[in-house]
Design a protein around this motif. Structure first.
Motif, mmCIF file in Angstrom:
data_model
loop_
_atom_site.group_PDB
_atom_site.id
_atom_site.type_symbol
_atom_site.label_atom_id
_atom_site.label_comp_id
_atom_site.label_asym_id
_atom_site.label_seq_id
_atom_site.Cartn_x
_atom_site.Cartn_y
_atom_site.Cartn_z
ATOM 1 N N ARG A 76 13.656 11.616 -1.361
ATOM 2 C CA ARG A 76 14.186 10.405 -1.749
ATOM 3 C C ARG A 76 15.475 10.454 -2.837
ATOM 4 N NH1 ARG A 76 9.988 8.575 -2.724
ATOM 5 N NH2 ARG A 76 9.710 7.247 -0.894
ATOM 6 N N TYR A 80 18.952 8.633 -1.942
ATOM 7 C CA TYR A 80 19.590 7.626 -2.589
ATOM 8 C C TYR A 80 20.908 8.084 -3.159
ATOM 9 C CZ TYR A 80 15.285 4.917 -2.769
ATOM 10 O OH TYR A 80 14.022 4.161 -2.529
ATOM 11 N N GLN A 95 21.790 1.800 -1.667
ATOM 12 C CA GLN A 95 20.461 2.241 -2.070
ATOM 13 C C GLN A 95 19.535 1.022 -1.625
ATOM 14 O OE1 GLN A 95 19.629 4.094 -5.764
ATOM 15 N NE2 GLN A 95 17.522 2.808 -5.993
ATOM 16 N N GLU A 96 20.025 -0.072 -1.824
ATOM 17 C CA GLU A 96 19.052 -1.467 -1.599
ATOM 18 C C GLU A 96 18.676 -1.576 -0.068
ATOM 19 O OE1 GLU A 96 19.509 -6.363 -1.866
ATOM 20 O OE2 GLU A 96 21.033 -5.165 -2.509
ATOM 21 N N VAL A 98 18.190 1.004 1.903
ATOM 22 C CA VAL A 98 17.297 2.161 2.164
ATOM 23 C C VAL A 98 15.835 1.708 1.408
ATOM 24 C CG1 VAL A 98 16.484 4.658 1.894
ATOM 25 C CG2 VAL A 98 19.071 4.011 1.901
ATOM 26 N N GLU A 99 15.867 1.066 0.385
ATOM 27 C CA GLU A 99 14.660 0.786 -0.256
ATOM 28 C C GLU A 99 13.966 -0.403 0.757
ATOM 29 O OE1 GLU A 99 15.899 -0.611 -3.841
ATOM 30 O OE2 GLU A 99 15.578 1.428 -4.834
ATOM 31 N N HIS A 100 14.898 -1.453 1.352
ATOM 32 C CA HIS A 100 14.486 -2.455 2.158
ATOM 33 C C HIS A 100 13.606 -1.656 3.295
ATOM 34 C CE1 HIS A 100 14.062 -6.013 4.144
ATOM 35 N NE2 HIS A 100 14.793 -5.843 4.917
ATOM 36 N N GLU A 102 12.509 1.104 3.584
ATOM 37 C CA GLU A 102 11.230 1.761 3.004
ATOM 38 C C GLU A 102 10.045 0.735 2.787
ATOM 39 O OE1 GLU A 102 10.837 5.315 0.210
ATOM 40 O OE2 GLU A 102 12.970 4.403 -0.294
ATOM 41 N N LYS A 103 10.289 -0.464 2.402
ATOM 42 C CA LYS A 103 9.335 -1.252 2.217
ATOM 43 C C LYS A 103 8.710 -1.641 3.349
ATOM 44 C CE LYS A 103 8.637 -5.782 -0.206
ATOM 45 N NZ LYS A 103 7.767 -6.468 0.745
ATOM 46 N N TYR A 106 6.503 0.915 4.797
ATOM 47 C CA TYR A 106 5.129 0.932 3.922
ATOM 48 C C TYR A 106 4.356 -0.313 4.137
ATOM 49 C CZ TYR A 106 6.903 5.354 2.063
ATOM 50 O OH TYR A 106 7.172 6.543 1.923
ATOM 51 N N PRO A 129 12.211 6.551 6.010
ATOM 52 C CA PRO A 129 10.966 6.463 5.571
ATOM 53 C C PRO A 129 9.882 7.069 6.132
ATOM 54 C CG PRO A 129 11.907 4.203 6.253
ATOM 55 C CD PRO A 129 12.968 5.016 6.380
#
Length: 210
Positions: A76, A80, A95-96, A98-100, A102-103, A106, A129
């Motif tokens: 990660r 990032y 990063q946003e 990538v985080e989206h 990932e969410k 998961y 992810p």
């Protein structure tokens, strides 16, 4: 990127494979402008539409594998760091995003690698992810192939259909127009599938609690 524009103007099985490989990494190549125009030319007898779908899906698998391996081995912090770098921004990445992705992964588990291939903004990032989560590669590849194959079939059908009603000089605009409608339909279908599994899980859990 002028070299991508050149490849888009000279579509064959090799360029379809390569561009779809790029599209499944972090390079901003719109799959709609690869598979649909290639299928449009296939309808005119210049290419084989089934081979277009095959090479597009193989390219997507290879690109997705690159992202998977990056997530699996780099981790990660490095992912990032790249997303926030100048090169990441050139690839329309941050990063946003990538985080989206990932969410989404998961929240929906391994099903995300299939349904995520059908969603704009998620499609080319969902493999990261999967790698971060150390998902079994062959399971990942199976779901990726199914999702990418379905998406490529839809795009190929669109290109084939447009050949009968749209002159080539209007192809780009019509693909983008129809593509937006298709994406909203797919978003609704994916939401319905996800809701079905959530309700099914809830009812099963409620039944077992009795």
């Amino acid at each position: 990127m002028n070299w991508i524009s050149t490849l888009l103007g000279n579509l064959n099985y090799g360029t379809v494979f390569f561009l779809m490989l790029l599209e499944s990494t972090v390079i901003p190549v719109p799959s709609e402008l690869v598979v649909s125009p290639a299928a449009y030319h296939a309808a005119g007898g210049h290419l084989n539409v089934f081979l277009i779908i095959l090479f597009a899906t193989l390219g997507a698998d290879c690109g997705a594998t690159i992202n998977y391996l990056a997530g699996y081995y780099l981790g990660r912090p490095i992912i990032y760091k790249f997303a926030n770098s100048k090169w990441g921004h050139l690839c329309l990445l941050n990063q946003e995003k990538v985080e989206h992705s990932e969410k989404y992964f998961y929240d929906h588990g391994i099903l995300a690698t299939l349904t995520g291939r059908l969603l704009p903004g998620i499609r080319h990032l969902i493999s990261i992810p999967a790698g971060l989560a150390k998902m079994n590669y062959w399971t990942f590849l199976l779901y990726t192939t199914l999702g990418a194959g379905l998406w490529n079939c839809i795009l190929a059908a669109l290109g084939w259909y447009l050949h009968a009603i749209v002159p080539e000089n209007q192809l780009h605009d019509r693909i983008m127009e129809y593509g937006k409608v298709i994406q909203w339909v797919l978003i609704a279908l994916v939401a319905a599938v996800v809701l079905y599994f959530i309700v099914k899980h809830y009812l099963k859990k409620k039944k077992n609690a009795r």
